[in-house]
Every structure is written in C-alpha cells, then in structure tokens.
Design a protein around this motif. Structure first.
Motif, PDB file in Angstrom:
ATOM      1  N   SER A 119      83.186  71.614 108.612  1.00 14.25           N
ATOM      2  CA  SER A 119      82.340  72.071 107.522  1.00 14.25           C
ATOM      3  C   SER A 119      82.798  71.402 106.229  1.00 14.25           C
ATOM      4  CB  SER A 119      82.420  73.598 107.388  1.00 14.25           C
ATOM      5  OG  SER A 119      83.767  74.002 107.156  1.00 14.25           O
ATOM      6  N   LEU A 120      81.971  71.447 105.208  1.00 14.54           N
ATOM      7  CA  LEU A 120      82.295  70.814 103.929  1.00 14.54           C
ATOM      8  C   LEU A 120      83.193  71.731 103.104  1.00 14.54           C
ATOM      9  CD1 LEU A 120      81.779  68.399 102.027  1.00 14.54           C
ATOM     10  CD2 LEU A 120      79.837  69.688 101.099  1.00 14.54           C
ATOM     11  N   ALA A 121      84.323  71.206 102.658  1.00  9.47           N
ATOM     12  CA  ALA A 121      85.256  71.992 101.843  1.00  9.47           C
ATOM     13  C   ALA A 121      84.763  72.075 100.403  1.00  9.47           C
ATOM     14  CB  ALA A 121      86.646  71.373 101.888  1.00  9.47           C
ATOM     15  N   PRO A 122      84.662  73.275  99.827  1.00 10.13           N
ATOM     16  CA  PRO A 122      84.261  73.395  98.417  1.00 10.13           C
ATOM     17  C   PRO A 122      85.255  72.684  97.496  1.00 10.13           C
ATOM     18  CG  PRO A 122      84.140  75.512  99.548  1.00 10.13           C
ATOM     19  CD  PRO A 122      84.861  74.581 100.474  1.00 10.13           C
ATOM     20  N   MET A 123      84.767  72.236  96.361  1.00  8.64           N
ATOM     21  CA  MET A 123      85.598  71.529  95.387  1.00  8.64           C
ATOM     22  C   MET A 123      86.670  72.453  94.821  1.00  8.64           C
ATOM     23  SD  MET A 123      86.002  68.634  93.561  1.00  8.64           S
ATOM     24  CE  MET A 123      84.431  67.747  93.415  1.00  8.64           C
ATOM     25  N   LEU A 124      87.896  71.934  94.715  1.00 10.64           N
ATOM     26  CA  LEU A 124      88.978  72.631  94.034  1.00 10.64           C
ATOM     27  C   LEU A 124      88.930  72.277  92.549  1.00 10.64           C
ATOM     28  CD1 LEU A 124      91.439  71.626  96.779  1.00 10.64           C
ATOM     29  CD2 LEU A 124      91.327  74.009  96.033  1.00 10.64           C
ATOM     30  N   VAL A 125      89.230  73.245  91.684  1.00  9.20           N
ATOM     31  CA  VAL A 125      89.212  72.992  90.247  1.00  9.20           C
ATOM     32  C   VAL A 125      90.575  73.362  89.672  1.00  9.20           C
ATOM     33  CG1 VAL A 125      88.133  73.511  88.036  1.00  9.20           C
ATOM     34  CG2 VAL A 125      86.749  73.465  90.125  1.00  9.20           C
ATOM     35  N   GLU A 126      91.200  72.406  88.994  1.00  5.70           N
ATOM     36  CA  GLU A 126      92.514  72.644  88.400  1.00  5.70           C
ATOM     37  C   GLU A 126      92.399  73.616  87.240  1.00  5.70           C
ATOM     38  OE1 GLU A 126      95.971  70.243  85.924  1.00  5.70           O
ATOM     39  OE2 GLU A 126      94.029  69.332  86.348  1.00  5.70           O
ATOM     40  N   ALA A 127      93.406  74.463  87.114  1.00  4.23           N
ATOM     41  CA  ALA A 127      93.456  75.370  85.963  1.00  4.23           C
ATOM     42  C   ALA A 127      93.700  74.561  84.690  1.00  4.23           C
ATOM     43  CB  ALA A 127      94.559  76.401  86.154  1.00  4.23           C
ATOM     44  N   GLY A 141      87.791  64.302  83.872  1.00  7.23           N
ATOM     45  CA  GLY A 141      86.762  63.523  84.557  1.00  7.23           C
ATOM     46  C   GLY A 141      87.242  62.874  85.841  1.00  7.23           C
ATOM     47  N   GLU A 142      88.554  62.877  86.055  1.00  8.42           N
ATOM     48  CA  GLU A 142      89.104  62.263  87.271  1.00  8.42           C
ATOM     49  C   GLU A 142      89.053  63.262  88.429  1.00  8.42           C
ATOM     50  OE1 GLU A 142      93.263  60.174  88.847  1.00  8.42           O
ATOM     51  OE2 GLU A 142      93.160  61.069  86.848  1.00  8.42           O
ATOM     52  N   VAL A 143      88.779  62.759  89.615  1.00  8.47           N
ATOM     53  CA  VAL A 143      88.761  63.596  90.824  1.00  8.47           C
ATOM     54  C   VAL A 143      89.853  63.112  91.763  1.00  8.47           C
ATOM     55  CG1 VAL A 143      87.440  64.335  92.846  1.00  8.47           C
ATOM     56  CG2 VAL A 143      86.293  64.086  90.631  1.00  8.47           C
ATOM     57  N   GLY A 144      90.769  64.003  92.072  1.00  5.68           N
ATOM     58  CA  GLY A 144      91.811  63.675  93.027  1.00  5.68           C
ATOM     59  C   GLY A 144      91.370  64.075  94.432  1.00  5.68           C
ATOM     60  N   THR A 145      91.837  63.370  95.420  1.00 13.04           N
ATOM     61  CA  THR A 145      91.481  63.706  96.799  1.00 13.04           C
ATOM     62  C   THR A 145      92.742  63.865  97.641  1.00 13.04           C
ATOM     63  OG1 THR A 145      91.247  61.370  97.411  1.00 13.04           O
ATOM     64  CG2 THR A 145      89.250  62.541  96.747  1.00 13.04           C
ATOM     65  N   GLU A 146      92.670  64.790  98.562  1.00 13.64           N
ATOM     66  CA  GLU A 146      93.762  65.053  99.498  1.00 13.64           C
ATOM     67  C   GLU A 146      93.184  64.954 100.906  1.00 13.64           C
ATOM     68  OE1 GLU A 146      97.233  65.042  99.371  1.00 13.64           O
ATOM     69  OE2 GLU A 146      97.327  66.914  98.224  1.00 13.64           O
ATOM     70  N   THR A 147      93.789  64.110 101.737  1.00 13.35           N
ATOM     71  CA  THR A 147      93.248  63.859 103.071  1.00 13.35           C
ATOM     72  C   THR A 147      94.263  64.236 104.149  1.00 13.35           C
ATOM     73  OG1 THR A 147      91.906  62.020 102.245  1.00 13.35           O
ATOM     74  CG2 THR A 147      92.281  62.107 104.612  1.00 13.35           C
ATOM     75  N   PHE A 148      93.770  64.958 105.159  1.00 12.76           N
ATOM     76  CA  PHE A 148      94.594  65.326 106.306  1.00 12.76           C
ATOM     77  C   PHE A 148      93.864  64.874 107.576  1.00 12.76           C
ATOM     78  CE2 PHE A 148      95.511  68.279 102.902  1.00 12.76           C
ATOM     79  CZ  PHE A 148      96.894  68.274 102.861  1.00 12.76           C
ATOM     80  N   THR A 149      94.556  64.109 108.398  1.00 11.47           N
ATOM     81  CA  THR A 149      93.957  63.594 109.625  1.00 11.47           C
ATOM     82  C   THR A 149      94.113  64.615 110.747  1.00 11.47           C
ATOM     83  OG1 THR A 149      94.426  61.302 108.996  1.00 11.47           O
ATOM     84  CG2 THR A 149      93.973  61.724 111.318  1.00 11.47           C
ATOM     85  N   SER A 192      88.794  67.772  97.600  1.00 10.53           N
ATOM     86  CA  SER A 192      88.664  67.114  96.300  1.00 10.53           C
ATOM     87  C   SER A 192      89.065  68.068  95.188  1.00 10.53           C
ATOM     88  CB  SER A 192      87.226  66.636  96.089  1.00 10.53           C
ATOM     89  OG  SER A 192      86.865  65.693  97.082  1.00 10.53           O
ATOM     90  N   ILE A 193      89.765  67.514  94.197  1.00 13.71           N
ATOM     91  CA  ILE A 193      90.252  68.318  93.061  1.00 13.71           C
ATOM     92  C   ILE A 193      89.722  67.698  91.769  1.00 13.71           C
ATOM     93  CG2 ILE A 193      92.282  69.174  91.849  1.00 13.71           C
ATOM     94  CD1 ILE A 193      92.884  67.733  95.214  1.00 13.71           C
TER      95      ILE A 193
END
Length: 204
Positions: free
Chosen positions: A87-95, A170-178, A196-197
């Motif tokens: 399923s699609l993971a909702p976007m994470l938002v940094e505090a 404005g930057e989006v960080g991504t975290e990937t797990f295989t 995505s953050i």
C-alpha cells in the motif's frame, strides 16, 4: 524403445529402454514456468516401441492409481515467484518551529501483501528482532518496524536526528527499505518500500 510422456506441469519427458521387457526410464529437469500441485502423467507424445512380434505400441489409457506418478507420490512443482504488493505510505512531515514545537506527522505505515499458492515468509536479513514477529531497522531519518506476521511496515521519524534537521524547506527526504518475500519452494520477489519526509515549517 522410446516413449514420450506429457506431464501435468506442462513438460514432456522421453522415456527409453534398451530392450523389450526392461523398465523405461527418463530424467525430468524442471524448467522456468512449469507449475503443478500434483505431478502426474497426463498424456503420451511420440511412441517408438514394438512388442516381440513386431507390433507397434499404441498409446492407450493412462496408468492409474499407484501406477502413475500422482498416485504414487505427492510432488509439487512450483517455479512461480510470489506476487508482492504494498500500500502507499502517507507522507511524513517533520516537526518545525522553536524546539520542534509545531508538530508534524512522525509516523507512517504501509501493508505488505504477498500472493502465492504456498506459504510465504518475509525476509528479516539485516533487521533486528524486537520481540515475537516484530523487527526493527534504523534508517537515516528514523526507524522502521516490520511485523512479519501481519505484513505491517511502519516508520517513525526522528525529528531530532541530524539528517532530519538538515532537510531544507521544500526538500523531500526519502527512506527506502528493501523487502523480500520467499515461498516454500524457494521462489523470491523483492520490492522497495519507500517513505517520504517533507519539511513542516521552518526551524527557529
């Protein structure tokens, strides 16, 4: 003497014998795409055999019961890899704000689903056991938790991590797990789970 038999997996095997009165034998090497839940002989192909009088053998009724592979043995042929979906993971938002006072969205999750005719397991290589069927893995911006029983993969953002604090507006960080799933026959499928953050509000 030569007889070609057709198998339920879609393969054909040539059986040969040196002389009349001896057993026919052949070798079956499983090829990609061949699958059956109960291997058995389902038909005949080419036949080149004669009896003592010189009469050609005519392919007749198939052997039944224990005289056929399916009745004598329980053999499963499976070369089909599991179908893996997420399923699609909702976007994470940094505090953001002073001392991260403006709350973001620190947790996101997705569900891993695998379809296969056999039992499927999720690989935990590179993961650390937390308890039971739950495993964890540290990332760049936070930590992922994987439940191999439910297929739930969750990610918790660490707002105080250096990498998280260094994300620009404005930057989006991504975290990937295989993720790799394997069925009972050893067939595997691999897919990346991506979180995505994004920046909430500017740090103060």
């Amino acid at each position: 003497i030569l007889v070609t038999v057709l198998l339920s997996s879609g393969a054909s095997v040539v059986l040969t014998a040196e002389a009349a009165g001896t057993s026919l034998s052949g070798t079956y090497t499983v090829a990609a795409g061949q699958t059956t839940s109960d291997l058995t002989v389902v038909g005949y192909g080419a036949v080149s055999a004669t009896d003592a009088a010189g009469n050609a053998m005519v392919a007749g009724a198939l052997p039944s019961g224990s005289n056929n592979i399916g009745g004598a043995k329980d053999i499963v042929i499976d070369t089909t890899a599991p179908v893996l979906s997420m399923s699609l993971a909702p976007m994470l938002v940094e505090a953001g704000g002073f001392n991260n006072a403006i709350g973001g969205t620190p947790i996101s999750s997705l569900t891993i689903t695998a379809q296969d005719q056999n039992t499927v397991t999720i690989s935990t290589a590179g993961w650390t056991l937390v308890s039971g069927t739950t495993y964890s893995k540290a990332g760049t911006y936070g930590t992922a938790n994987l439940n191999t029983a439910s297929g739930l993969l969750s990610y918790t953002l660490n707002n105080t991590a250096t990498a998280t604090q260094q994300l620009d507006d404005g930057e989006v960080g991504t975290e990937t797990f295989t993720i790799t799933v394997t069925d009972a026959a050893g067939n595997s499928t691999t897919q990346d789970a991506v979180f995505s953050i994004q920046i909430g509000r500017a740090h103060v």
